[in-house]
Design a protein around this motif. Structure first.
Motif, PDB file in Angstrom:
ATOM      1  N   ALA A 286      27.147  55.400 -59.129  1.00 46.36           N
ATOM      2  CA  ALA A 286      28.432  54.793 -58.754  1.00 46.36           C
ATOM      3  C   ALA A 286      29.567  55.805 -58.874  1.00 46.36           C
ATOM      4  CB  ALA A 286      28.706  53.575 -59.640  1.00 46.36           C
ATOM      5  N   ALA A 287      29.527  56.638 -59.921  1.00 48.76           N
ATOM      6  CA  ALA A 287      30.561  57.655 -60.104  1.00 48.76           C
ATOM      7  C   ALA A 287      30.531  58.686 -58.980  1.00 48.76           C
ATOM      8  CB  ALA A 287      30.368  58.348 -61.453  1.00 48.76           C
ATOM      9  N   SER A 288      29.309  59.031 -58.524  1.00 48.41           N
ATOM     10  CA  SER A 288      29.204  60.003 -57.430  1.00 48.41           C
ATOM     11  C   SER A 288      29.781  59.433 -56.141  1.00 48.41           C
ATOM     12  CB  SER A 288      27.749  60.420 -57.217  1.00 48.41           C
ATOM     13  OG  SER A 288      26.985  59.364 -56.656  1.00 48.41           O
ATOM     14  N   LYS A 289      29.552  58.120 -55.905  1.00 46.97           N
ATOM     15  CA  LYS A 289      30.097  57.483 -54.711  1.00 46.97           C
ATOM     16  C   LYS A 289      31.616  57.394 -54.779  1.00 46.97           C
ATOM     17  CE  LYS A 289      26.444  56.717 -52.284  1.00 46.97           C
ATOM     18  NZ  LYS A 289      26.290  57.407 -50.969  1.00 46.97           N
ATOM     19  N   TRP A 290      32.141  57.042 -55.956  1.00 51.25           N
ATOM     20  CA  TRP A 290      33.597  56.993 -56.130  1.00 51.25           C
ATOM     21  C   TRP A 290      34.205  58.373 -55.935  1.00 51.25           C
ATOM     22  CZ3 TRP A 290      36.898  59.595 -59.346  1.00 51.25           C
ATOM     23  CH2 TRP A 290      38.220  59.161 -59.352  1.00 51.25           C
ATOM     24  N   LEU A 291      33.534  59.387 -56.505  1.00 56.89           N
ATOM     25  CA  LEU A 291      34.043  60.745 -56.384  1.00 56.89           C
ATOM     26  C   LEU A 291      34.033  61.207 -54.930  1.00 56.89           C
ATOM     27  CD1 LEU A 291      35.127  63.189 -57.875  1.00 56.89           C
ATOM     28  CD2 LEU A 291      32.782  63.947 -58.253  1.00 56.89           C
ATOM     29  N   ALA A 292      32.993  60.836 -54.172  1.00 57.45           N
ATOM     30  CA  ALA A 292      32.928  61.201 -52.750  1.00 57.45           C
ATOM     31  C   ALA A 292      34.104  60.589 -51.991  1.00 57.45           C
ATOM     32  CB  ALA A 292      31.609  60.725 -52.154  1.00 57.45           C
ATOM     33  N   HIS A 293      34.428  59.327 -52.307  1.00 58.67           N
ATOM     34  CA  HIS A 293      35.573  58.668 -51.671  1.00 58.67           C
ATOM     35  C   HIS A 293      36.874  59.364 -52.065  1.00 58.67           C
ATOM     36  CE1 HIS A 293      38.188  55.525 -50.110  1.00 58.67           C
ATOM     37  NE2 HIS A 293      38.768  55.462 -51.297  1.00 58.67           N
ATOM     38  N   PHE A 294      36.988  59.724 -53.331  1.00 62.61           N
ATOM     39  CA  PHE A 294      38.193  60.416 -53.818  1.00 62.61           C
ATOM     40  C   PHE A 294      38.369  61.758 -53.117  1.00 62.61           C
ATOM     41  CE2 PHE A 294      40.121  63.531 -56.683  1.00 62.61           C
ATOM     42  CZ  PHE A 294      41.324  62.908 -56.990  1.00 62.61           C
ATOM     43  N   ILE A 295      37.277  62.510 -52.981  1.00 62.69           N
ATOM     44  CA  ILE A 295      37.344  63.821 -52.317  1.00 62.69           C
ATOM     45  C   ILE A 295      37.780  63.663 -50.868  1.00 62.69           C
ATOM     46  CG2 ILE A 295      35.944  65.755 -51.498  1.00 62.69           C
ATOM     47  CD1 ILE A 295      34.238  65.419 -54.042  1.00 62.69           C
ATOM     48  N   TYR A 296      37.205  62.687 -50.178  1.00 61.67           N
ATOM     49  CA  TYR A 296      37.570  62.474 -48.775  1.00 61.67           C
ATOM     50  C   TYR A 296      39.039  62.093 -48.642  1.00 61.67           C
ATOM     51  CZ  TYR A 296      37.491  60.639 -44.023  1.00 61.67           C
ATOM     52  OH  TYR A 296      37.768  60.404 -42.697  1.00 61.67           O
ATOM     53  N   LYS A 297      39.495  61.208 -49.513  1.00 62.99           N
ATOM     54  CA  LYS A 297      40.878  60.721 -49.443  1.00 62.99           C
ATOM     55  C   LYS A 297      41.886  61.806 -49.788  1.00 62.99           C
ATOM     56  CE  LYS A 297      43.851  57.058 -51.284  1.00 62.99           C
ATOM     57  NZ  LYS A 297      43.910  55.855 -52.154  1.00 62.99           N
ATOM     58  N   GLN A 298      41.570  62.616 -50.789  1.00 60.52           N
ATOM     59  CA  GLN A 298      42.514  63.629 -51.248  1.00 60.52           C
ATOM     60  C   GLN A 298      42.433  64.941 -50.475  1.00 60.52           C
ATOM     61  OE1 GLN A 298      44.907  63.066 -53.522  1.00 60.52           O
ATOM     62  NE2 GLN A 298      44.191  60.955 -53.664  1.00 60.52           N
ATOM     63  N   PHE A 299      41.261  65.298 -49.984  1.00 61.75           N
ATOM     64  CA  PHE A 299      41.068  66.618 -49.389  1.00 61.75           C
ATOM     65  C   PHE A 299      40.747  66.605 -47.897  1.00 61.75           C
ATOM     66  CE2 PHE A 299      40.105  67.110 -53.895  1.00 61.75           C
ATOM     67  CZ  PHE A 299      40.829  68.241 -54.226  1.00 61.75           C
ATOM     68  N   HIS A 300      40.514  65.425 -47.318  1.00 57.32           N
ATOM     69  CA  HIS A 300      40.145  65.371 -45.905  1.00 57.32           C
ATOM     70  C   HIS A 300      41.072  64.482 -45.086  1.00 57.32           C
ATOM     71  CE1 HIS A 300      36.355  67.675 -46.206  1.00 57.32           C
ATOM     72  NE2 HIS A 300      36.331  67.180 -47.441  1.00 57.32           N
ATOM     73  N   PHE A 301      41.063  63.198 -45.338  1.00 62.36           N
ATOM     74  CA  PHE A 301      41.876  62.296 -44.522  1.00 62.36           C
ATOM     75  C   PHE A 301      42.244  61.046 -45.313  1.00 62.36           C
ATOM     76  CE2 PHE A 301      41.851  58.514 -41.698  1.00 62.36           C
ATOM     77  CZ  PHE A 301      43.019  58.785 -40.992  1.00 62.36           C
TER      78      PHE A 301
END
Length: 500
Positions: free
Chosen positions: A477-492
Protein backbone atom coordinates in the motif's frame (compact mmCIF):
# COMPACT_ATOMS: atom_id res chain seq x y z
CA UNK A 1 12.74 20.29 -2.24
CA UNK A 2 10.65 21.03 0.86
CA UNK A 3 11.34 24.74 0.65
CA UNK A 4 10.15 25.05 -2.94
CA UNK A 5 6.66 24.18 -4.13
CA UNK A 6 5.81 24.64 -7.81
CA UNK A 7 2.27 25.60 -8.85
CA UNK A 8 0.37 23.25 -11.13
CA UNK A 9 -0.49 26.29 -13.26
CA UNK A 10 3.04 27.67 -13.38
CA UNK A 11 2.32 31.12 -14.76
CA UNK A 12 4.17 32.75 -11.89
CA UNK A 13 7.10 30.58 -10.91
CA UNK A 14 7.94 31.45 -7.33
CA UNK A 15 7.98 29.39 -4.17
CA UNK A 16 4.65 29.11 -2.36
CA UNK A 17 6.09 27.61 0.80
CA UNK A 18 9.37 28.27 2.57
CA UNK A 19 11.14 26.23 5.19
CA UNK A 20 11.07 28.14 8.47
CA UNK A 21 14.56 26.90 9.22
CA UNK A 22 16.05 28.97 6.41
CA UNK A 23 18.51 31.75 7.11
CA UNK A 24 17.64 35.42 7.23
CA UNK A 25 17.92 36.05 3.51
CA UNK A 26 16.62 33.92 0.69
CA UNK A 27 16.94 33.76 -3.06
CA UNK A 28 14.70 31.56 -5.17
CA UNK A 29 15.35 30.96 -8.84
CA UNK A 30 13.28 29.36 -11.60
CA UNK A 31 13.96 28.82 -15.27
CA UNK A 32 11.46 28.13 -18.01
CA UNK A 33 12.11 27.09 -21.54
CA UNK A 34 10.27 25.81 -24.65
CA UNK A 35 8.64 28.67 -26.54
CA UNK A 36 9.76 31.02 -23.81
CA UNK A 37 11.94 30.59 -20.78
CA UNK A 38 12.03 32.26 -17.43
CA UNK A 39 14.39 32.60 -14.54
CA UNK A 40 12.71 34.01 -11.47
CA UNK A 41 14.48 35.05 -8.34
CA UNK A 42 13.07 36.15 -5.02
CA UNK A 43 15.21 37.86 -2.42
CA UNK A 44 14.28 38.95 1.05
CA UNK A 45 15.96 39.95 4.28
CA UNK A 46 14.01 38.17 7.04
CA UNK A 47 12.34 34.78 7.01
CA UNK A 48 9.19 35.98 8.78
CA UNK A 49 8.38 38.26 5.88
CA UNK A 50 5.94 36.49 3.54
CA UNK A 51 7.14 36.97 -0.02
CA UNK A 52 3.62 36.91 -1.37
CA UNK A 53 2.86 40.05 0.57
CA UNK A 54 4.90 41.94 -2.00
CA UNK A 55 3.01 40.34 -4.86
CA UNK A 56 -0.56 40.18 -3.68
CA UNK A 57 -0.55 43.55 -1.99
CA UNK A 58 -1.25 45.19 -5.31
CA UNK A 59 -4.22 43.36 -6.79
CA UNK A 60 -6.96 45.12 -8.73
CA UNK A 61 -10.38 44.12 -9.95
CA UNK A 62 -12.26 47.42 -10.04
CA UNK A 63 -12.16 49.86 -12.95
CA UNK A 64 -9.98 52.95 -12.87
CA UNK A 65 -8.46 55.38 -15.36
CA UNK A 66 -6.92 53.61 -18.38
CA UNK A 67 -3.18 53.05 -17.80
CA UNK A 68 -0.90 55.26 -19.84
CA UNK A 69 2.86 55.86 -19.51
CA UNK A 70 3.50 59.16 -17.74
CA UNK A 71 6.72 59.84 -19.61
CA UNK A 72 7.61 58.29 -22.95
CA UNK A 73 10.68 59.02 -25.02
CA UNK A 74 9.10 59.64 -28.43
CA UNK A 75 12.31 60.88 -30.04
CA UNK A 76 13.90 57.45 -29.88
CA UNK A 77 13.45 55.79 -33.27
CA UNK A 78 15.97 52.97 -32.89
CA UNK A 79 15.00 49.41 -33.64
CA UNK A 80 15.66 46.82 -30.97
CA UNK A 81 18.15 44.18 -32.16
CA UNK A 82 17.25 40.81 -30.64
CA UNK A 83 20.59 39.35 -31.70
CA UNK A 84 22.75 42.01 -30.05
CA UNK A 85 21.84 41.05 -26.49
CA UNK A 86 23.05 38.64 -23.82
CA UNK A 87 20.76 35.70 -23.08
CA UNK A 88 20.86 33.38 -20.05
CA UNK A 89 20.94 29.65 -20.75
CA UNK A 90 20.94 27.86 -17.42
CA UNK A 91 21.89 28.31 -13.76
CA UNK A 92 25.31 26.77 -13.14
CA UNK A 93 23.98 24.72 -10.22
CA UNK A 94 21.86 22.67 -12.65
CA UNK A 95 24.62 22.02 -15.18
CA UNK A 96 26.65 18.81 -15.00
CA UNK A 97 30.29 19.37 -15.94
CA UNK A 98 30.62 15.78 -17.08
CA UNK A 99 28.20 16.02 -20.00
CA UNK A 100 27.16 18.48 -22.76
CA UNK A 101 23.71 20.09 -22.48
CA UNK A 102 21.31 20.96 -25.31
CA UNK A 103 19.57 24.36 -25.16
CA UNK A 104 17.60 26.55 -27.53
CA UNK A 105 17.30 30.35 -27.61
CA UNK A 106 15.68 32.43 -30.38
CA UNK A 107 15.29 29.20 -32.31
CA UNK A 108 19.07 28.64 -32.18
CA UNK A 109 20.16 25.18 -31.03
CA UNK A 110 23.26 25.39 -28.85
CA UNK A 111 25.27 23.03 -26.70
CA UNK A 112 26.63 24.12 -23.31
CA UNK A 113 29.65 22.22 -21.99
CA UNK A 114 32.40 22.59 -19.42
CA UNK A 115 35.88 23.08 -20.86
CA UNK A 116 38.14 21.92 -18.06
CA UNK A 117 41.23 23.02 -19.97
CA UNK A 118 40.11 26.64 -19.75
CA UNK A 119 37.92 26.19 -16.65
CA UNK A 120 34.99 27.82 -18.38
CA UNK A 121 31.53 27.03 -19.72
CA UNK A 122 31.46 27.06 -23.50
CA UNK A 123 28.52 27.54 -25.85
CA UNK A 124 28.71 26.09 -29.38
CA UNK A 125 26.33 25.63 -32.26
CA UNK A 126 24.75 22.23 -31.58
CA UNK A 127 25.83 20.78 -34.91
CA UNK A 128 28.94 18.86 -35.87
CA UNK A 129 30.39 20.26 -39.15
CA UNK A 130 30.92 16.71 -40.43
CA UNK A 131 27.37 15.36 -40.81
CA UNK A 132 25.45 17.88 -38.65
CA UNK A 133 24.89 15.45 -35.76
CA UNK A 134 23.96 17.18 -32.47
CA UNK A 135 27.04 17.70 -30.32
CA UNK A 136 24.81 17.75 -27.24
CA UNK A 137 24.44 13.98 -27.73
CA UNK A 138 28.20 13.55 -27.57
CA UNK A 139 30.60 13.44 -24.64
CA UNK A 140 33.62 15.11 -23.14
CA UNK A 141 36.67 12.94 -23.82
CA UNK A 142 39.62 12.18 -21.57
CA UNK A 143 41.50 15.25 -22.83
CA UNK A 144 38.60 17.55 -22.01
CA UNK A 145 37.49 18.04 -25.61
CA UNK A 146 33.90 17.98 -26.86
CA UNK A 147 33.51 14.81 -28.91
CA UNK A 148 30.78 14.13 -31.44
CA UNK A 149 29.15 10.78 -30.71
CA UNK A 150 28.51 10.04 -34.39
CA UNK A 151 32.05 9.74 -35.78
CA UNK A 152 34.28 10.87 -32.92
CA UNK A 153 35.38 14.28 -34.18
CA UNK A 154 36.80 16.33 -31.28
CA UNK A 155 36.75 20.10 -30.64
CA UNK A 156 38.54 22.36 -28.18
CA UNK A 157 37.06 25.30 -26.28
CA UNK A 158 37.49 27.65 -29.23
CA UNK A 159 35.54 25.38 -31.60
CA UNK A 160 38.66 24.23 -33.46
CA UNK A 161 38.65 20.62 -34.63
CA UNK A 162 41.56 18.82 -32.93
CA UNK A 163 41.01 15.26 -34.08
CA UNK A 164 39.32 13.39 -36.95
CA UNK A 165 39.65 9.63 -36.33
CA UNK A 166 39.03 8.78 -39.98
CA UNK A 167 41.88 11.01 -41.23
CA UNK A 168 45.22 9.20 -41.77
CA UNK A 169 47.84 10.33 -39.26
CA UNK A 170 50.42 10.77 -42.05
CA UNK A 171 48.00 12.56 -44.35
CA UNK A 172 47.17 16.26 -44.75
CA UNK A 173 45.95 18.02 -41.55
CA UNK A 174 42.36 18.33 -42.73
CA UNK A 175 41.20 18.95 -39.16
CA UNK A 176 42.74 22.43 -39.37
CA UNK A 177 40.32 23.51 -42.11
CA UNK A 178 37.88 26.26 -41.14
CA UNK A 179 35.11 24.03 -42.43
CA UNK A 180 35.98 21.53 -39.68
CA UNK A 181 35.40 24.11 -36.92
CA UNK A 182 32.26 24.50 -34.81
CA UNK A 183 30.66 27.93 -34.42
CA UNK A 184 31.50 29.15 -30.90
CA UNK A 185 29.38 31.85 -29.24
CA UNK A 186 30.69 34.40 -26.72
CA UNK A 187 29.73 33.23 -23.24
CA UNK A 188 30.22 34.19 -19.61
CA UNK A 189 29.04 33.32 -16.13
CA UNK A 190 27.38 36.08 -14.13
CA UNK A 191 25.22 35.82 -11.01
CA UNK A 192 25.62 32.04 -11.13
CA UNK A 193 24.05 31.89 -14.62
CA UNK A 194 25.62 30.95 -17.96
CA UNK A 195 24.93 33.71 -20.53
CA UNK A 196 25.68 33.70 -24.25
CA UNK A 197 25.71 36.18 -27.14
CA UNK A 198 23.67 34.76 -30.08
CA UNK A 199 26.13 35.69 -32.82
CA UNK A 200 29.22 33.61 -33.54
CA UNK A 201 30.78 36.11 -35.95
CA UNK A 202 34.45 36.66 -34.94
CA UNK A 203 33.81 40.41 -34.60
CA UNK A 204 31.86 39.64 -31.40
CA UNK A 205 34.60 37.54 -29.84
CA UNK A 206 35.38 40.24 -27.26
CA UNK A 207 31.86 41.68 -26.97
CA UNK A 208 31.94 41.11 -23.20
CA UNK A 209 34.42 43.98 -22.86
CA UNK A 210 31.93 46.35 -24.51
CA UNK A 211 28.60 45.09 -23.22
CA UNK A 212 27.87 42.88 -20.22
CA UNK A 213 24.73 41.01 -19.17
CA UNK A 214 22.46 42.83 -16.69
CA UNK A 215 24.16 42.56 -13.32
CA UNK A 216 22.17 41.89 -10.15
CA UNK A 217 24.53 42.52 -7.20
CA UNK A 218 22.17 41.05 -4.61
CA UNK A 219 22.67 37.60 -6.14
CA UNK A 220 26.37 37.74 -5.34
CA UNK A 221 25.80 39.17 -1.87
CA UNK A 222 27.02 36.52 0.63
CA UNK A 223 24.41 37.67 3.16
CA UNK A 224 21.75 36.09 0.92
CA UNK A 225 21.14 32.37 0.86
CA UNK A 226 19.87 30.86 -2.36
CA UNK A 227 17.57 28.29 -3.91
CA UNK A 228 17.68 27.67 -7.64
CA UNK A 229 15.40 25.72 -9.94
CA UNK A 230 14.17 25.82 -13.52
CA UNK A 231 10.95 25.29 -15.44
CA UNK A 232 10.07 24.98 -19.12
CA UNK A 233 6.60 26.18 -20.12
CA UNK A 234 4.93 25.85 -23.55
CA UNK A 235 3.81 29.37 -24.34
CA UNK A 236 5.37 32.40 -25.94
CA UNK A 237 7.74 35.05 -24.68
CA UNK A 238 5.28 37.94 -25.02
CA UNK A 239 2.46 36.26 -23.08
CA UNK A 240 4.92 35.01 -20.45
CA UNK A 241 6.27 38.48 -19.68
CA UNK A 242 2.76 39.95 -19.61
CA UNK A 243 1.78 37.34 -17.05
CA UNK A 244 4.75 38.10 -14.82
CA UNK A 245 3.98 41.81 -14.94
CA UNK A 246 0.39 41.21 -13.83
CA UNK A 247 -0.02 40.89 -10.04
CA UNK A 248 -3.81 41.19 -10.33
CA UNK A 249 -4.16 37.60 -11.54
CA UNK A 250 -2.43 36.02 -8.54
CA UNK A 251 -5.36 35.65 -6.08
CA UNK A 252 -7.52 34.19 -8.88
CA UNK A 253 -5.33 32.03 -11.14
CA UNK A 254 -3.31 30.83 -8.13
CA UNK A 255 -6.13 30.55 -5.62
CA UNK A 256 -5.38 27.86 -3.06
CA UNK A 257 -1.75 27.63 -4.20
CA UNK A 258 -0.18 30.95 -3.28
CA UNK A 259 -0.88 32.93 -0.14
CA UNK A 260 -1.98 36.51 -0.78
CA UNK A 261 -2.44 39.60 1.37
CA UNK A 262 -6.15 39.92 2.06
CA UNK A 263 -7.89 43.33 2.25
CA UNK A 264 -9.97 44.19 5.34
CA UNK A 265 -13.14 44.22 3.27
CA UNK A 266 -13.36 41.55 0.57
CA UNK A 267 -15.54 42.04 -2.50
CA UNK A 268 -15.30 38.36 -3.38
CA UNK A 269 -13.87 35.09 -2.10
CA UNK A 270 -10.36 35.69 -3.45
CA UNK A 271 -10.02 39.23 -2.12
CA UNK A 272 -9.00 41.11 -5.26
CA UNK A 273 -8.76 44.88 -4.93
CA UNK A 274 -7.68 47.95 -6.93
CA UNK A 275 -4.03 48.79 -7.29
CA UNK A 276 -2.20 51.78 -8.65
CA UNK A 277 0.44 50.96 -11.29
CA UNK A 278 1.96 53.41 -13.74
CA UNK A 279 4.78 53.40 -16.30
CA UNK A 280 7.00 56.43 -15.72
CA UNK A 281 9.63 56.07 -18.41
CA UNK A 282 9.62 54.04 -21.62
CA UNK A 283 12.29 53.89 -24.32
CA UNK A 284 14.24 51.32 -26.32
CA UNK A 285 16.02 50.25 -23.14
CA UNK A 286 12.76 49.17 -21.53
CA UNK A 287 10.75 50.98 -18.90
CA UNK A 288 10.53 51.88 -15.24
CA UNK A 289 7.18 51.56 -13.48
CA UNK A 290 5.79 52.68 -10.16
CA UNK A 291 3.68 50.45 -7.98
CA UNK A 292 1.95 51.34 -4.76
CA UNK A 293 4.48 49.28 -2.82
CA UNK A 294 7.63 50.13 -4.76
CA UNK A 295 9.07 50.12 -8.26
CA UNK A 296 9.60 47.67 -11.08
CA UNK A 297 11.78 47.69 -14.15
CA UNK A 298 11.93 45.91 -17.49
CA UNK A 299 15.35 45.53 -19.12
CA UNK A 300 14.79 43.98 -22.55
CA UNK A 301 14.88 41.37 -23.69
CA UNK A 302 15.04 39.24 -20.56
CA UNK A 303 14.99 40.94 -17.17
CA UNK A 304 11.94 42.12 -15.25
CA UNK A 305 12.02 42.77 -11.52
CA UNK A 306 10.06 44.49 -8.82
CA UNK A 307 11.03 45.71 -5.39
CA UNK A 308 9.22 47.39 -2.49
CA UNK A 309 12.29 49.60 -2.27
CA UNK A 310 13.16 51.81 -5.25
CA UNK A 311 15.75 49.98 -7.39
CA UNK A 312 18.74 52.04 -8.35
CA UNK A 313 18.67 52.98 -12.03
CA UNK A 314 22.17 52.73 -13.42
CA UNK A 315 23.56 52.47 -16.91
CA UNK A 316 25.26 49.65 -18.84
CA UNK A 317 22.21 47.42 -18.53
CA UNK A 318 22.75 46.81 -14.83
CA UNK A 319 19.68 45.74 -12.95
CA UNK A 320 20.78 47.59 -9.83
CA UNK A 321 23.80 49.41 -8.53
CA UNK A 322 26.77 47.62 -7.06
CA UNK A 323 26.66 50.31 -4.42
CA UNK A 324 23.20 49.38 -3.20
CA UNK A 325 22.80 50.36 0.42
CA UNK A 326 22.76 47.56 2.95
CA UNK A 327 19.46 46.91 4.64
CA UNK A 328 19.38 46.47 8.40
CA UNK A 329 18.30 43.12 9.76
CA UNK A 330 15.15 44.73 11.16
CA UNK A 331 14.11 46.17 7.79
CA UNK A 332 12.02 44.03 5.49
CA UNK A 333 13.25 43.95 1.93
CA UNK A 334 12.21 41.87 -1.04
CA UNK A 335 13.34 41.73 -4.64
CA UNK A 336 11.45 39.65 -7.18
CA UNK A 337 13.31 39.01 -10.43
CA UNK A 338 12.26 37.20 -13.59
CA UNK A 339 14.60 36.50 -16.48
CA UNK A 340 12.58 35.47 -19.54
CA UNK A 341 14.12 33.92 -22.64
CA UNK A 342 12.41 33.49 -26.03
CA UNK A 343 13.26 29.92 -26.94
CA UNK A 344 11.10 28.99 -29.90
CA UNK A 345 7.84 30.37 -31.32
CA UNK A 346 4.24 29.16 -29.19
CA UNK A 347 -0.45 26.08 -18.76
CA UNK A 348 -3.34 25.71 -20.36
CA UNK A 349 -4.97 29.05 -19.60
CA UNK A 350 -2.23 31.12 -21.24
CA UNK A 351 -1.75 28.71 -24.12
CA UNK A 352 -5.36 29.37 -25.18
CA UNK A 353 -4.94 33.12 -24.62
CA UNK A 354 -1.86 33.21 -26.83
CA UNK A 355 -3.73 31.70 -29.76
CA UNK A 356 -6.44 34.33 -29.54
CA UNK A 357 -3.88 37.15 -29.45
CA UNK A 358 -2.10 35.61 -32.45
CA UNK A 359 -5.39 35.53 -34.37
CA UNK A 360 -5.90 39.25 -33.69
CA UNK A 361 -2.34 40.10 -34.76
CA UNK A 362 0.57 41.15 -32.49
CA UNK A 363 0.18 44.86 -33.38
CA UNK A 364 -3.55 44.82 -32.63
CA UNK A 365 -3.18 43.66 -29.03
CA UNK A 366 -4.69 46.70 -27.33
CA UNK A 367 -7.65 46.72 -29.73
CA UNK A 368 -8.33 43.05 -29.08
CA UNK A 369 -7.90 43.28 -25.30
CA UNK A 370 -9.85 45.57 -22.95
CA UNK A 371 -7.45 46.90 -20.29
CA UNK A 372 -9.26 49.75 -18.49
CA UNK A 373 -7.65 49.62 -15.01
CA UNK A 374 -4.32 50.75 -13.66
CA UNK A 375 -3.52 47.18 -12.68
CA UNK A 376 -2.75 46.56 -16.40
CA UNK A 377 -0.30 49.47 -16.70
CA UNK A 378 2.82 47.29 -16.84
CA UNK A 379 1.28 44.93 -19.38
CA UNK A 380 0.27 47.90 -21.56
CA UNK A 381 3.75 49.38 -21.14
CA UNK A 382 5.38 46.16 -22.27
CA UNK A 383 3.14 45.92 -25.35
CA UNK A 384 3.88 49.55 -26.21
CA UNK A 385 7.61 48.86 -26.00
CA UNK A 386 7.27 45.66 -28.04
CA UNK A 387 5.25 47.31 -30.81
CA UNK A 388 7.27 50.54 -31.00
CA UNK A 389 10.81 49.16 -30.82
CA UNK A 390 10.57 45.48 -31.73
CA UNK A 391 7.85 45.30 -34.38
CA UNK A 392 5.35 43.73 -31.99
CA UNK A 393 7.08 40.37 -31.70
CA UNK A 394 10.35 38.50 -31.34
CA UNK A 395 12.56 38.47 -34.42
CA UNK A 396 12.81 34.76 -35.24
CA UNK A 397 14.71 35.43 -38.50
CA UNK A 398 12.48 33.26 -40.62
CA UNK A 399 12.28 30.36 -38.17
CA UNK A 400 8.59 30.99 -37.48
CA UNK A 401 5.87 31.11 -40.12
CA UNK A 402 3.32 32.68 -37.78
CA UNK A 403 1.25 29.53 -37.28
CA UNK A 404 1.21 27.98 -33.82
CA UNK A 405 1.55 24.21 -33.57
CA UNK A 406 -1.45 22.02 -32.62
CA UNK A 407 -2.51 22.27 -28.99
CA UNK A 408 -0.96 19.39 -27.03
CA UNK A 409 -2.85 17.31 -24.52
CA UNK A 410 -3.41 18.93 -21.14
CA UNK A 411 -0.96 16.52 -19.51
CA UNK A 412 1.75 17.69 -21.91
CA UNK A 413 0.99 21.36 -21.32
CA UNK A 414 1.14 20.95 -17.55
CA UNK A 415 3.97 18.43 -17.52
CA UNK A 416 6.38 18.76 -14.64
CA UNK A 417 8.97 16.09 -15.33
CA UNK A 418 10.27 17.20 -18.73
CA UNK A 419 9.63 20.89 -18.06
CA UNK A 420 11.45 21.02 -14.72
CA UNK A 421 12.48 17.86 -12.89
CA UNK A 422 14.79 16.40 -15.54
CA UNK A 423 16.94 19.55 -15.65
CA UNK A 424 16.83 20.42 -11.93
CA UNK A 425 19.60 18.70 -9.98
CA UNK A 426 17.78 18.68 -6.62
CA UNK A 427 14.38 17.59 -7.96
CA UNK A 428 15.96 14.97 -10.21
CA UNK A 429 17.84 13.50 -7.25
CA UNK A 430 14.68 13.50 -5.13
CA UNK A 431 12.71 11.83 -7.94
CA UNK A 432 15.31 9.06 -8.34
CA UNK A 433 15.49 8.50 -4.59
CA UNK A 434 11.73 8.18 -4.24
CA UNK A 435 11.51 5.83 -7.22
CA UNK A 436 14.15 3.62 -5.57
CA UNK A 437 12.14 3.67 -2.34
CA UNK A 438 9.01 2.68 -4.29
CA UNK A 439 10.79 -0.35 -5.75
CA UNK A 440 12.23 -1.29 -2.34
CA UNK A 441 8.75 -1.24 -0.79
CA UNK A 442 7.44 -3.49 -3.56
CA UNK A 443 10.35 -5.92 -3.14
CA UNK A 444 9.80 -6.00 0.62
CA UNK A 445 6.08 -6.68 0.12
CA UNK A 446 6.55 -9.57 -2.29
CA UNK A 447 9.44 -10.98 -0.25
CA UNK A 448 7.33 -11.10 2.89
CA UNK A 449 4.52 -12.81 1.02
CA UNK A 450 7.05 -15.30 -0.35
CA UNK A 451 8.42 -16.00 3.12
CA UNK A 452 4.95 -16.67 4.50
CA UNK A 453 4.07 -18.92 1.57
CA UNK A 454 7.33 -20.88 1.67
CA UNK A 455 7.49 -21.38 5.44
CA UNK A 456 5.71 -24.34 6.90
CA UNK A 457 2.73 -23.47 9.02
CA UNK A 458 4.25 -25.11 12.08
CA UNK A 459 7.43 -23.06 11.78
CA UNK A 460 5.62 -19.76 12.30
CA UNK A 461 3.16 -18.86 14.98
CA UNK A 462 -0.17 -17.40 13.98
CA UNK A 463 0.89 -14.04 15.40
CA UNK A 464 4.16 -14.02 13.43
CA UNK A 465 2.43 -15.07 10.23
CA UNK A 466 -0.23 -12.37 10.73
CA UNK A 467 2.46 -9.76 11.39
CA UNK A 468 4.38 -10.64 8.20
CA UNK A 469 1.23 -10.55 6.09
CA UNK A 470 0.25 -7.19 7.59
CA UNK A 471 3.73 -5.81 6.89
CA UNK A 472 3.50 -7.07 3.31
CA UNK A 473 0.14 -5.37 2.82
CA UNK A 474 1.37 -2.12 4.36
CA UNK A 475 4.53 -2.14 2.22
CA UNK A 476 2.51 -2.72 -0.93
CA UNK A 477 0.00 0.00 0.00
CA UNK A 478 2.87 2.38 0.80
CA UNK A 479 4.47 1.69 -2.58
CA UNK A 480 1.17 2.48 -4.34
CA UNK A 481 0.72 5.69 -2.35
CA UNK A 482 4.31 6.67 -3.08
CA UNK A 483 3.80 6.03 -6.82
CA UNK A 484 0.77 8.36 -6.76
CA UNK A 485 2.76 10.97 -4.82
CA UNK A 486 5.65 10.82 -7.31
CA UNK A 487 3.31 11.21 -10.27
CA UNK A 488 1.46 14.13 -8.66
CA UNK A 489 4.56 15.98 -7.51
CA UNK A 490 7.02 15.22 -10.32
CA UNK A 491 4.92 14.49 -13.42
CA UNK A 492 1.39 15.87 -13.63
CA UNK A 493 -1.08 17.40 -11.22
CA UNK A 494 -4.19 18.90 -12.75
CA UNK A 495 -5.72 22.12 -11.49
CA UNK A 496 -9.42 22.88 -11.80
CA UNK A 497 -10.09 26.57 -11.09
CA UNK A 498 -13.84 26.01 -10.81
CA UNK A 499 -13.45 23.54 -7.96
CA UNK A 500 -10.95 25.54 -5.94
Amino acid sequence: MEALKISSIPSLQIPSKFDKAQSKKLTSFCFNSIPSSTFSLVQRSISTFKIFTTISSSVSTEPANPPEPEVENRTQQEKFDWYAQWYPLMPVCDLDKRVPHAKKVLGIDVVVWWDRNESAWKVFDDSCPHRLAPLSEGRIDQWGRLQCVYHGWCFNGSGDCKFIPQAPADGPPIHTSKKACVAAYPSTVQNGIVWFWPNSDPQYKDVLAEKKPPYIPELDDPSYSGLMGNREIPYGYEVLIENLMDPAHVPYAHYGIMRTNQPKEKADREGGRPLDLSVQKLDINGFIAKQEWGRSKFLPPCVFYASPLDPVDQGNGAASSAGTKKVSSAQRRALLIFICIPVSPDLYLLHVEERKIMDAGPNQWQKACFVPTKSDALVVGFRKWLIKYAGGQVDWRGKFSGALPPTPLREQLLDRYWSHVVSCSSCSAAHKGLRVLEVVLQVVSFSLVGIVAATKQAALSVAARTTLVAMAILSFAASKWLAHFIYKQFHFHDYNHALR
